[in-house]
Scaffold this motif. Sequence first.
Motif, PDB file in Angstrom:
ATOM      1  N   VAL A 289      -2.554  -7.246  24.184  1.00  0.00           N
ATOM      2  CA  VAL A 289      -1.536  -8.291  24.106  1.00  0.00           C
ATOM      3  C   VAL A 289      -1.305  -8.684  22.650  1.00  0.00           C
ATOM      4  CG1 VAL A 289      -0.963 -10.631  24.831  1.00  0.00           C
ATOM      5  CG2 VAL A 289      -2.136  -9.106  26.404  1.00  0.00           C
ATOM      6  N   ILE A 290      -2.361  -8.728  21.870  1.00  0.00           N
ATOM      7  CA  ILE A 290      -2.237  -9.157  20.478  1.00  0.00           C
ATOM      8  C   ILE A 290      -1.479  -8.134  19.639  1.00  0.00           C
ATOM      9  CG2 ILE A 290      -4.342  -8.248  19.407  1.00  0.00           C
ATOM     10  CD1 ILE A 290      -4.758 -11.044  18.187  1.00  0.00           C
ATOM     11  N   VAL A 291      -1.453  -6.871  20.070  1.00  0.00           N
ATOM     12  CA  VAL A 291      -0.785  -5.814  19.304  1.00  0.00           C
ATOM     13  C   VAL A 291       0.691  -6.132  19.105  1.00  0.00           C
ATOM     14  CG1 VAL A 291      -0.070  -3.391  19.372  1.00  0.00           C
ATOM     15  CG2 VAL A 291      -2.420  -4.009  19.928  1.00  0.00           C
ATOM     16  N   THR A 292       1.378  -6.467  20.182  1.00  0.00           N
ATOM     17  CA  THR A 292       2.813  -6.757  20.056  1.00  0.00           C
ATOM     18  C   THR A 292       3.056  -8.011  19.230  1.00  0.00           C
ATOM     19  OG1 THR A 292       4.894  -6.902  21.261  1.00  0.00           O
ATOM     20  CG2 THR A 292       3.063  -8.068  22.196  1.00  0.00           C
ATOM     21  N   LEU A 293       2.162  -8.989  19.338  1.00  0.00           N
ATOM     22  CA  LEU A 293       2.336 -10.209  18.552  1.00  0.00           C
ATOM     23  C   LEU A 293       2.061  -9.968  17.072  1.00  0.00           C
ATOM     24  CD1 LEU A 293       0.692 -12.705  21.057  1.00  0.00           C
ATOM     25  CD2 LEU A 293       3.120 -12.261  20.707  1.00  0.00           C
ATOM     26  N   MET A 294       1.080  -9.102  16.765  1.00  0.00           N
ATOM     27  CA  MET A 294       0.822  -8.742  15.367  1.00  0.00           C
ATOM     28  C   MET A 294       2.024  -8.011  14.781  1.00  0.00           C
ATOM     29  SD  MET A 294      -3.157  -7.545  15.519  1.00  0.00           S
ATOM     30  CE  MET A 294      -3.439  -7.406  13.757  1.00  0.00           C
ATOM     31  N   LYS A 295       2.624  -7.131  15.576  1.00  0.00           N
ATOM     32  CA  LYS A 295       3.808  -6.409  15.108  1.00  0.00           C
ATOM     33  C   LYS A 295       4.941  -7.391  14.804  1.00  0.00           C
ATOM     34  CE  LYS A 295       7.616  -3.608  16.586  1.00  0.00           C
ATOM     35  NZ  LYS A 295       8.643  -4.605  16.352  1.00  0.00           N
TER      36      LYS A 295
ATOM     37  N   ASP B 165       8.022  -7.693  11.760  1.00  0.00           N
ATOM     38  CA  ASP B 165       9.355  -8.280  11.930  1.00  0.00           C
ATOM     39  C   ASP B 165       9.566  -9.567  11.135  1.00  0.00           C
ATOM     40  OD1 ASP B 165       9.746  -6.197  13.711  1.00  0.00           O
ATOM     41  OD2 ASP B 165       9.309  -7.403  15.486  1.00  0.00           O
ATOM     42  N   GLN B 166       8.572 -10.448  11.123  1.00  0.00           N
ATOM     43  CA  GLN B 166       8.753 -11.744  10.465  1.00  0.00           C
ATOM     44  C   GLN B 166       8.449 -11.692   8.968  1.00  0.00           C
ATOM     45  OE1 GLN B 166       6.618 -14.969  12.327  1.00  0.00           O
ATOM     46  NE2 GLN B 166       7.174 -16.427  10.732  1.00  0.00           N
ATOM     47  N   TYR B 167       7.251 -11.235   8.595  1.00  0.00           N
ATOM     48  CA  TYR B 167       6.848 -11.249   7.191  1.00  0.00           C
ATOM     49  C   TYR B 167       7.271 -10.000   6.415  1.00  0.00           C
ATOM     50  CZ  TYR B 167       3.797 -15.253   8.238  1.00  0.00           C
ATOM     51  OH  TYR B 167       3.299 -16.469   8.609  1.00  0.00           O
ATOM     52  N   HIS B 168       7.543  -8.915   7.118  1.00  0.00           N
ATOM     53  CA  HIS B 168       7.920  -7.633   6.485  1.00  0.00           C
ATOM     54  C   HIS B 168       6.839  -7.148   5.519  1.00  0.00           C
ATOM     55  CE1 HIS B 168      11.852  -8.156   8.295  1.00  0.00           C
ATOM     56  NE2 HIS B 168      11.918  -9.366   7.757  1.00  0.00           N
ATOM     57  N   TRP B 169       5.598  -7.378   5.860  1.00  0.00           N
ATOM     58  CA  TRP B 169       4.479  -6.935   5.029  1.00  0.00           C
ATOM     59  C   TRP B 169       4.145  -5.471   5.297  1.00  0.00           C
ATOM     60  CZ3 TRP B 169       0.552 -11.521   5.847  1.00  0.00           C
ATOM     61  CH2 TRP B 169       0.957 -12.602   5.064  1.00  0.00           C
ATOM     62  N   ILE B 170       4.443  -5.011   6.505  1.00  0.00           N
ATOM     63  CA  ILE B 170       4.084  -3.662   6.927  1.00  0.00           C
ATOM     64  C   ILE B 170       5.303  -3.038   7.596  1.00  0.00           C
ATOM     65  CG2 ILE B 170       2.524  -2.302   8.391  1.00  0.00           C
ATOM     66  CD1 ILE B 170       0.570  -4.648   8.300  1.00  0.00           C
ATOM     67  N   GLU B 171       5.497  -1.736   7.384  1.00  0.00           N
ATOM     68  CA  GLU B 171       6.560  -0.998   8.067  1.00  0.00           C
ATOM     69  C   GLU B 171       6.137  -0.751   9.520  1.00  0.00           C
ATOM     70  OE1 GLU B 171       9.564  -0.096   6.778  1.00  0.00           O
ATOM     71  OE2 GLU B 171       8.948  -1.266   5.029  1.00  0.00           O
ATOM     72  N   GLU B 172       7.119  -0.594  10.405  1.00  0.00           N
ATOM     73  CA  GLU B 172       6.819  -0.413  11.825  1.00  0.00           C
ATOM     74  C   GLU B 172       5.974   0.837  12.079  1.00  0.00           C
ATOM     75  OE1 GLU B 172       9.027  -0.236  16.163  1.00  0.00           O
ATOM     76  OE2 GLU B 172      10.176  -0.762  14.388  1.00  0.00           O
ATOM     77  N   LYS B 173       6.318   1.943  11.454  1.00  0.00           N
ATOM     78  CA  LYS B 173       5.562   3.186  11.653  1.00  0.00           C
ATOM     79  C   LYS B 173       4.125   3.016  11.165  1.00  0.00           C
ATOM     80  CE  LYS B 173       5.523   8.144  10.871  1.00  0.00           C
ATOM     81  NZ  LYS B 173       4.286   8.204  11.574  1.00  0.00           N
ATOM     82  N   GLU B 174       3.961   2.346  10.040  1.00  0.00           N
ATOM     83  CA  GLU B 174       2.620   2.118   9.505  1.00  0.00           C
ATOM     84  C   GLU B 174       1.803   1.218  10.440  1.00  0.00           C
ATOM     85  OE1 GLU B 174       0.579   1.249   5.200  1.00  0.00           O
ATOM     86  OE2 GLU B 174       2.562   0.392   5.589  1.00  0.00           O
TER      87      GLU B 174
END
Length: 187
Positions: A27-33, A38-47
Amino acid sequence: MKKNNILVKLFISTLYLSAFTFGGGYVIVTLMKKKFVDQYHWIEEKEMLDLIAIAQSSPGAIAVNGAIVVGYKLAGMAGAVTAIAATIIPPFLIISLVSVFYNIFHDNYVVSEILSGMQAGVGAVIASVVWEMGEGIVREKKASSVFIMAAAFAATCIFQVNIVFVILICIFLGIVRTWLKRRRASE
């Protein structure tokens, strides 16, 4: 952004996610994404998908493993330690509180109904995680990735293959694909 600011935001975000995520690590995986991609743009989606794959293939709780790899990616060892602390604090406090009042919670009709209702919500969130991760793989339009995903699903859900074997085979396939890519690039 300064490392101290990142550490503070990472701590608050991970603490918040850990405190309000019910239903386990998936459950936490989708929230971390949603938070870090999506919000902070610290990490790319593929990464992020790669980091979660690492967290899933490592022993231990996926929520903690995910926090470790994301924290390390963002701020090195200090980020990993910060994310671990923030992820562990809420469940530790909640479980400690529940254990003290176990008999009261155990026999309480209202608490039992709330937990039953939460199970339905958890199922929906897990389905959302599967959908989003699968959508990212399909969007890449790599036939081998889609085949591996479908084969892993069939192996675990249809043929009841032990998940450990599926993970080991996927690790092996990932190593072979990486080796072949590097070999082609060097030619």
